[in-house]
Design a protein around this motif. Structure first.
Motif, PDB file in Angstrom:
ATOM      1  N   SER A  58      -6.469  -7.402   1.013  1.00 42.98           N
ATOM      2  CA  SER A  58      -6.205  -6.007   1.345  1.00 42.98           C
ATOM      3  C   SER A  58      -5.246  -5.865   2.533  1.00 42.98           C
ATOM      4  N   ARG A  89       1.035  -1.180   6.765  1.00 45.59           N
ATOM      5  CA  ARG A  89       1.572  -1.111   8.130  1.00 45.59           C
ATOM      6  C   ARG A  89       2.459  -2.316   8.459  1.00 45.59           C
ATOM      7  N   LYS A 139       0.436   4.324   0.002  1.00 49.18           N
ATOM      8  CA  LYS A 139       0.129   5.444   0.899  1.00 49.18           C
ATOM      9  C   LYS A 139       0.842   5.322   2.246  1.00 49.18           C
ATOM     10  N   SER A 151      -6.697   0.455  -6.061  1.00 46.89           N
ATOM     11  CA  SER A 151      -7.816   0.366  -5.107  1.00 46.89           C
ATOM     12  C   SER A 151      -8.203   1.770  -4.666  1.00 46.89           C
ATOM     13  N   HIS A 174     -12.269  -8.115  -3.348  1.00 46.02           N
ATOM     14  CA  HIS A 174     -11.448  -7.415  -2.352  1.00 46.02           C
ATOM     15  C   HIS A 174     -12.348  -6.956  -1.220  1.00 46.02           C
ATOM     16  N   ALA A 233       0.854  -1.193   0.000  1.00 42.62           N
ATOM     17  CA  ALA A 233       0.000   0.000   0.000  1.00 42.62           C
ATOM     18  C   ALA A 233       0.891   1.244   0.000  1.00 42.62           C
ATOM     19  N   GLU A 259      -2.620  -6.408   0.390  1.00 47.68           N
ATOM     20  CA  GLU A 259      -2.262  -4.987   0.164  1.00 47.68           C
ATOM     21  C   GLU A 259      -1.801  -4.421   1.493  1.00 47.68           C
ATOM     22  N   LEU A 260      -0.795  -5.056   2.070  1.00 46.77           N
ATOM     23  CA  LEU A 260      -0.369  -4.618   3.395  1.00 46.77           C
ATOM     24  C   LEU A 260       0.476  -3.355   3.309  1.00 46.77           C
ATOM     25  N   HIS A 305       2.434   5.048   7.549  1.00 46.73           N
ATOM     26  CA  HIS A 305       1.493   6.085   7.967  1.00 46.73           C
ATOM     27  C   HIS A 305       2.188   7.068   8.918  1.00 46.73           C
TER      28      HIS A 305
HETATM   29  C1  PLP Z   1      -4.776   1.814   3.676  1.00 44.55           C
HETATM   30  C2  PLP Z   1      -5.059   0.692   2.762  1.00 44.55           C
HETATM   31  C3  PLP Z   1      -4.275  -0.466   2.783  1.00 44.55           C
HETATM   32  C4  PLP Z   1      -3.162  -0.670   3.770  1.00 44.55           C
HETATM   33  O1  PLP Z   1      -3.617  -0.725   5.062  1.00 44.55           O
HETATM   34  P1  PLP Z   1      -2.649  -1.114   6.288  1.00 44.55           P
HETATM   35  O2  PLP Z   1      -3.490  -0.899   7.488  1.00 44.55           O
HETATM   36  O3  PLP Z   1      -1.494  -0.186   6.207  1.00 44.55           O
HETATM   37  O4  PLP Z   1      -2.258  -2.532   6.094  1.00 44.55           O
HETATM   38  C5  PLP Z   1      -4.554  -1.450   1.861  1.00 44.55           C
HETATM   39  N1  PLP Z   1      -5.548  -1.321   0.958  1.00 44.55           N
HETATM   40  C6  PLP Z   1      -6.325  -0.223   0.905  1.00 44.55           C
HETATM   41  C7  PLP Z   1      -7.388  -0.147  -0.114  1.00 44.55           C
HETATM   42  C8  PLP Z   1      -6.105   0.809   1.815  1.00 44.55           C
HETATM   43  O5  PLP Z   1      -6.887   1.893   1.770  1.00 44.55           O
END
Ligand code: PLP
Length: 420
Positions: A227, A274, A54, A96, A186, A52, A271-272, A369
């Motif tokens: 996810s 953290r 972000k 996503s 998902h 992920a 989609e890890l 994050h």
């Molecule tokens: C934020 C997010 C993630 C990652 O989440 P974590 O809590 O960091 O594992 C994965 N997929 C989607 C769609 C997200 O919004």
């Protein structure tokens, strides 16, 4: 006890070149952890982690994970561009997004990313602006409370994401009519989970839904995207998740829910964010003031603009004073940043060793994050990011912002031309 991956000596060596505050990431920790994840899910042919973006949007981190076999999960135009610049394309990119703009879909289609639709109305929107691809993913929201046993883990009914169960059937039928050949599913139902049950429970729901949708529509499902949501122990007394127990739980659900129904060859995707990065990043900051009023305060040169989780969620982040790792925690401090916001506190009433001006503090579990949620409130500038290599060498992987960067959006004005 949480041991930082950074010693006082190494921190001083880095600070001589890169002043605090900065975020530092541990390459060895990141790589070892990614390898364990792939090993745990090696029972599933085609398993892939889509990091992920972000969580830690830095090209050096993305390239490191790419070498380990990871793809990327993007949710915005800029994240897609960063993925492209780092060499990701096609099935290596999961898009996503939600409340997606037309130009984002256009870019995702140009990169041939896997599009994860957040709503049934996006079928027409995507068709109109970018065209429907042959492979597509649908984001499912089962509604209600998400419980494990009697424990409420999340509240999907309140979440803005995903399609309802009836909409899932309708969407698959519509997409089959539009020529879609391969489907994925998902869902993201709980965040920062500890205790190993989350993925197996989520997998059960998604596998069951795949079995139902296959029967109802004849659609061909090729992957299940679990996810993000696997958590990390921010507090020293919390137990760490065991990725092998988690992956075994998912395998059991796979056997019982899919294989027993004759559905084979489904790939597991994650989609890890953290879990991949949080423990392997520290925010390094220097104590610059000690204030004795109604409480004991330690003022540091980082603030919530560098790491906002404590300020917005009251999140616990462990703190180590470098060089005083084994000293008794016989002082109680609030460790605070300089924002004109009383929530700008990295720790409240925290037992710590005696802190002197100039001491280097590391704030743990800031690798995901952390930097990425940073902001410019009070004119604070975003900090640098550093990658620590296994041999002890280090690279600046993002320079700190300067006032020029801050003023860049005014630089068409006469008063700011000098700062260009
Ligand atoms: C934020 C997010 C993630 C990652 O989440 P974590 O809590 O960091 O594992 C994965 N997929 C989607 C769609 C997200 O919004």
């Amino acid at each position: 006890m949480k041991q930082p991956f950074l010693t006082k000596e190494k921190a001083e060596e880095i600070i001589a070149k890169i002043p605090t505050p900065f975020h530092i990431y541990d390459e060895k920790g990141i790589v070892d952890n990614a390898r364990e994840l792939f090993k745990a899910f090696s029972w599933n042919k085609g398993f892939k982690e889509y990091f992920a973006v972000k969580a830690t949007p830095n090209p050096a981190i993305l390239k490191l994970l790419k070498k380990e076999g990871c793809g990327v999960d993007c949710s915005s135009y800029t994240e897609l561009l960063m993925a492209e610049a780092c060499g990701f394309s096609g099935d290596e990119i999961m898009f996503s997004s939600n409340e997606t703009a037309a130009e984002e879909y256009v870019l995702a289609r140009r990169l041939n990313a896997i599009i994860n639709l957040d709503d049934i109305t996006h079928i027409d929107f995507l068709k109109k602006h970018a065209g429907i691809p042959q492979k597509i993913c649908l984001r499912y929201n089962p509604g209600g409370d998400f419980k494990i046993g009697t424990r409420i883990m999340g509240n999907p009914a309140d979440a803005k994401y995903g399609l309802t169960r009836p909409q899932m059937t309708e969407a698959v039928k519509r997409l089959l009519d539009e020529g879609v050949k391969e489907f994925g599913i998902h869902s993201f139902l709980a965040s920062n989970t500890l205790g190993n049950e989350y993925y197996p429970e989520l997998a059960k729901i998604l596998f069951r839904t795949v079995a139902e949708l296959t029967e109802e529509t004849g659609a061909k499902f090729v992957f299940v995207n679990l996810s993000g949501g696997i958590g990390v122990p921010y507090r020293p007394d919390q137990p760490k998740n065991d990725i092998f127990v988690i992956a075994d739980g998912v395998e059991k659900a796979y056997r019982e829910t899919l294989l027993d129904k004759g559905i084979e060859g489904i790939k597991i995707f994650t989609e890890l964010g953290r879990y991949m990065l949080a423990p392997y990043g520290l925010l390094v900051t220097t104590a610059i003031h000690a204030k004795h009023t109604h409480k004991e305060y330690i003022g540091v040169d980082a603030c919530a603009a560098n790491l906002m989780r404590p300020a917005i969620y009251g999140a616990y982040h462990h703190i180590t004073v470098l060089g005083k790792e084994n000293a008794p925690c016989d002082h109680v401090y609030d460790v605070v940043g300089s924002l004109c916001e009383n929530s700008d506190k990295f720790a409240v009433d925290r037992p710590l060793p005696k802190i002197d001006d100039g001491d280097i503090l590391v704030i743990h579990d800031a690798g995901a994050h952390g930097f990425s949620m940073g902001y410019n409130y009070n004119g604070k500038l975003r900090s640098a990011e550093v990658l620590l290599h296994p041999d002890g060498s280090f690279d600046l992987i993002r320079r700190a912002e300067t006032v020029k960067d801050y003023f860049a959006t005014f630089n068409f004005m006469d008063e700011f031309r000098a700062y260009r």
